[in-house]
Design a protein around this motif. Structure first.
Motif, PDB file in Angstrom:
ATOM      1  N   GLN A 269      16.075 -10.305  28.171  1.00 37.67           N
ATOM      2  CA  GLN A 269      14.792 -10.960  27.982  1.00 37.67           C
ATOM      3  C   GLN A 269      13.930 -10.652  26.741  1.00 37.67           C
TER       4      GLN A 269
ATOM      5  N   LYS B  15      15.374 -11.906  23.861  1.00 39.86           N
ATOM      6  CA  LYS B  15      15.190 -13.630  23.781  1.00 39.86           C
ATOM      7  C   LYS B  15      13.737 -13.458  23.207  1.00 39.86           C
TER       8      LYS B  15
ATOM      9  N   LYS C 295      13.557 -13.017  19.439  1.00 39.71           N
ATOM     10  CA  LYS C 295      13.940 -14.032  18.948  1.00 39.71           C
ATOM     11  C   LYS C 295      13.066 -15.042  18.572  1.00 39.71           C
ATOM     12  N   ARG C 296      12.133 -15.312  19.767  1.00 34.45           N
ATOM     13  CA  ARG C 296      11.546 -16.188  19.787  1.00 34.45           C
ATOM     14  C   ARG C 296      10.338 -15.909  18.840  1.00 34.45           C
ATOM     15  N   GLU C 297       9.988 -14.768  18.763  1.00 32.77           N
ATOM     16  CA  GLU C 297       8.807 -14.107  17.953  1.00 32.77           C
ATOM     17  C   GLU C 297       9.252 -14.202  16.291  1.00 32.77           C
TER      18      GLU C 297
ATOM     19  N   ILE D  19      11.267 -16.384  15.252  1.00 30.56           N
ATOM     20  CA  ILE D  19      11.372 -17.924  14.489  1.00 30.56           C
ATOM     21  C   ILE D  19       9.796 -18.188  14.656  1.00 30.56           C
TER      22      ILE D  19
ATOM     23  N   TYR E 286      18.366 -19.750  10.786  1.00 28.18           N
ATOM     24  CA  TYR E 286      19.141 -20.512  12.006  1.00 28.18           C
ATOM     25  C   TYR E 286      19.503 -21.898  11.479  1.00 28.18           C
TER      26      TYR E 286
ATOM     27  N   LEU F 248      17.374 -23.806  17.204  1.00 28.91           N
ATOM     28  CA  LEU F 248      15.843 -23.916  17.405  1.00 28.91           C
ATOM     29  C   LEU F 248      15.581 -24.311  18.961  1.00 28.91           C
TER      30      LEU F 248
ATOM     31  N   PHE G  84      17.257 -24.224  21.501  1.00 31.94           N
ATOM     32  CA  PHE G  84      17.464 -23.085  22.448  1.00 31.94           C
ATOM     33  C   PHE G  84      16.294 -22.281  23.023  1.00 31.94           C
ATOM     34  N   HIS G  85      15.482 -22.293  22.129  1.00 36.01           N
ATOM     35  CA  HIS G  85      14.203 -21.512  22.067  1.00 36.01           C
ATOM     36  C   HIS G  85      13.036 -22.291  22.142  1.00 36.01           C
ATOM     37  N   PHE G  86      12.958 -23.294  21.747  1.00 38.84           N
ATOM     38  CA  PHE G  86      11.705 -24.186  21.741  1.00 38.84           C
ATOM     39  C   PHE G  86      12.296 -25.686  22.123  1.00 38.84           C
TER      40      PHE G  86
ATOM     41  N   GLU H 215       3.039 -23.229  20.133  1.00 31.32           N
ATOM     42  CA  GLU H 215       3.081 -21.682  20.438  1.00 31.32           C
ATOM     43  C   GLU H 215       2.493 -21.075  19.072  1.00 31.32           C
TER      44      GLU H 215
END
Lengths: 211, 211, 211, 211
Positions: free
Chosen positions: C11, C14, C17-19, C21, C48, C53, C55-57, C66
């Motif tokens: 987590q 994850k 990685k979101r951050e 992006i 990427y 992307l 998969f994350h958003f 966000e």
DNA sequence: TATGAATGAGTATTCATTCAT
DNA sequence: TATGAATGAATACTCATTCAT
């Protein structure tokens, strides 16, 4: 001794999971159309991740093939049952032909699947040589009783075969037209036309008029 | 005096380019299947950028529809010519039915296009209501001569209509099977089966046996 | 025991990685403008493929939302900290207003994001009703301390609310002008003008001069 | 002698066509938003082909700039008229400020145009240095009367300038908030807040309280 | 002055499949 | 056995601009 039962259980679980995925695929095929169905959608419907399906089927096409195979098996069973209930050859011929037609008339989803096999014209059918042959064999098995009954009526094997093919073609044509609204468009009834065709064919066989 | 020919020339050039694009589309339909054909591929085959096609056609679907329409027009013409050469009603019926079948037997690309119209079952056909109706009308026009000839043979309008639909179905079924190799698989000949079907139908009409 | 830390690690990865992006998105927003930023550009900046992307958003708009949300959260935190350090109501009012202004004066990127919320006039804001409401709520939370401090100074809830809105408007106007070089163009200083505005407002409240 | 009038006529026709295109652009800006307006849409609305517009304007941005310029001219005229009707300096200041605010409050389309100039943060505003300066000058002309009136009230040129900028900022902020529904969201009234701000500013000038 | 045709770059999103974990 | 992350290719269509006519 302790292992084998476990393996059996494992295989049963595996088969069950496959079946659940195939059920999901059928639902998605119905909802989105066969070409419109995506692996993702099937996986989601089955409660899986797309990647997970690759442990059960080697590709999307393999799922198609499996669903098709099951459909053709149900078709053959429907024809066999109809034939089994009809002792006399003429009645058997009639029963087999109408069961074939009736199965697809009553199960449009299966008809979509069946036509999927026939799409694409000269292009590779997309399921691979081996699978194609398997499916062709299954189809032939469902049609066989028609030729058998014709032969029992006294015509040669070749003539019986031709009658079977011709009946197959007529049923396919009527189903195609009915399925896409053309029969209704012309104010006709597909089951009636099919019955008439079969009766004429039986009469012709009786007359020794060939076909 | 200097302007009009130029305008005429321009329109001719425009029409020519449209035709070249449609030819490219036909080739791509054949190569990739109709559903598999992409605007990019059509553009590339025609020697254009995708964006350029939008000066000639308003959308991908418009290209599909144009190609389909032209195919149905050729079909209708083939049927009409065959009928025109046959004075007697029975010969006309035979000629119309066999011309319909023969056109598609001889032009598999057009058969693919024709079946495209019939795909999808309950799914939206995707070309829009208006285009669909136009294409249905074109198809009906190609079949009309069959019913007309039957009526000239003395049956009622209803019976003539049924015979037309039934003939259409038989041709469609045989073409479908032939096109996908199933006829060969069963060792039969589609043209022969079609001719036999038509002859039997004519005989039945002559007998007053209905259909 | 071995599993839980792994899940936690996953987590964390994850979230990281979101951050990353979102950071990339912020850089692209700055470079290309918010409307001009494309998913492709954000993906490339983040190292990427565009598809990754997703998969994350769930969409480009989700990324926008966000980034906006995080910005508003930082704003609210800045205001809260300033208020927490100021015991007396008048000082609190001053601190809250200047912190609001100061945050955006010091972080032009966040100002661009904030103005994005305000673009388009009558046009759809494009992030969807739900997201819009969430962002409005976040903005209101950042302004709340201004009204609270005013009320602590003795004015009615309505008057406190009006003062808050007026302060918001003055800050927004000054920031807009400063951000686009108009303040400099007229030889003025935005922070000074803001401070003067706030002082006048506090004085007015003290006088019982309403607002 | 025969030529000059013709040239004049030609220029008039040219100017007229430009005006028709700009009108079309205004309508499209209103309908699709400024960022959403495409050259194609403007051309179509004006009854032209996209390529034709390039004979009248060198680029899409040039059209933007022209429309903006006309808007700012109308703004300046509105302010000038209000000032002309007010003899006393205090009334002039009040009239100028409220006319500026009122013009945009009454013409949201012009507000959109005005804010368009202010978008993009530190990025190139996109209209080119020369056009930017022209537009800035037009904006300054519309604000000038505010500073002039303040100076007539006895404050220094610098203080008058600051008051002008501050008034501009307050109006801009309130308009921004009102235009995007935030004023309504907080239950306030933009015109009332603007009037209150102006009255307080005039009182402050009268007190010699600086600003 | 105006057109029609053309371009090349750009848009967000979906797809089947792979692979490390 | 299953997942989540990732890829690379694909989709139809729009854009501002250019250029020969």
């Amino acid at each position: 001794m302790a292992v084998e039962p476990r393996l059996g259980r494992r295989q049963a679980v595996k088969a069950l999971k496959r079946e659940l995925i195939l059920d999901a695929a059928r639902r998605v095929f119905e909802a989105d159309g066969i070409d419109g169905a995506s692996l993702r959608a099937i996986a989601a419907e089955a409660g899986y991740t797309p990647a997970a399906l690759y442990f059960h089927f080697e590709s999307k096409e393999a799922i198609y093939a499996e669903v098709l195979k099951a459909s053709l098996a149900r078709l053959a069973e429907a024809v066999d049952q109809a034939v089994a209930a009809s002792p006399a050859p003429a009645a058997r011929l009639r029963a087999a032909a109408l069961a074939f037609f009736g199965f697809y008339a009553a199960n449009p989803r299966d008809l979509d699947l069946g036509f999927y096999l026939f799409r694409g014209g000269m292009k590779p059918i997309g399921l691979g040589r081996e699978r194609d042959e398997m499916l062709n064999t299954a189809l032939a098995a469902a049609l066989r009783p028609i030729a058998d009954a014709a032969q029992a009526l006294g015509v040669t094997a070749d003539a019986a075969n031709l009658l079977m093919v011709d009946t197959f073609a007529h049923a396919a044509g009527l189903l195609l037209l009915a399925h896409t609204g053309r029969i209704r468009m012309f104010g006709a009834s597909a089951p009636q036309l099919m019955a008439r065709y079969v009766d004429a064919a039986i009469a012709a066989v009786g007359d020794g008029r060939g076909l």
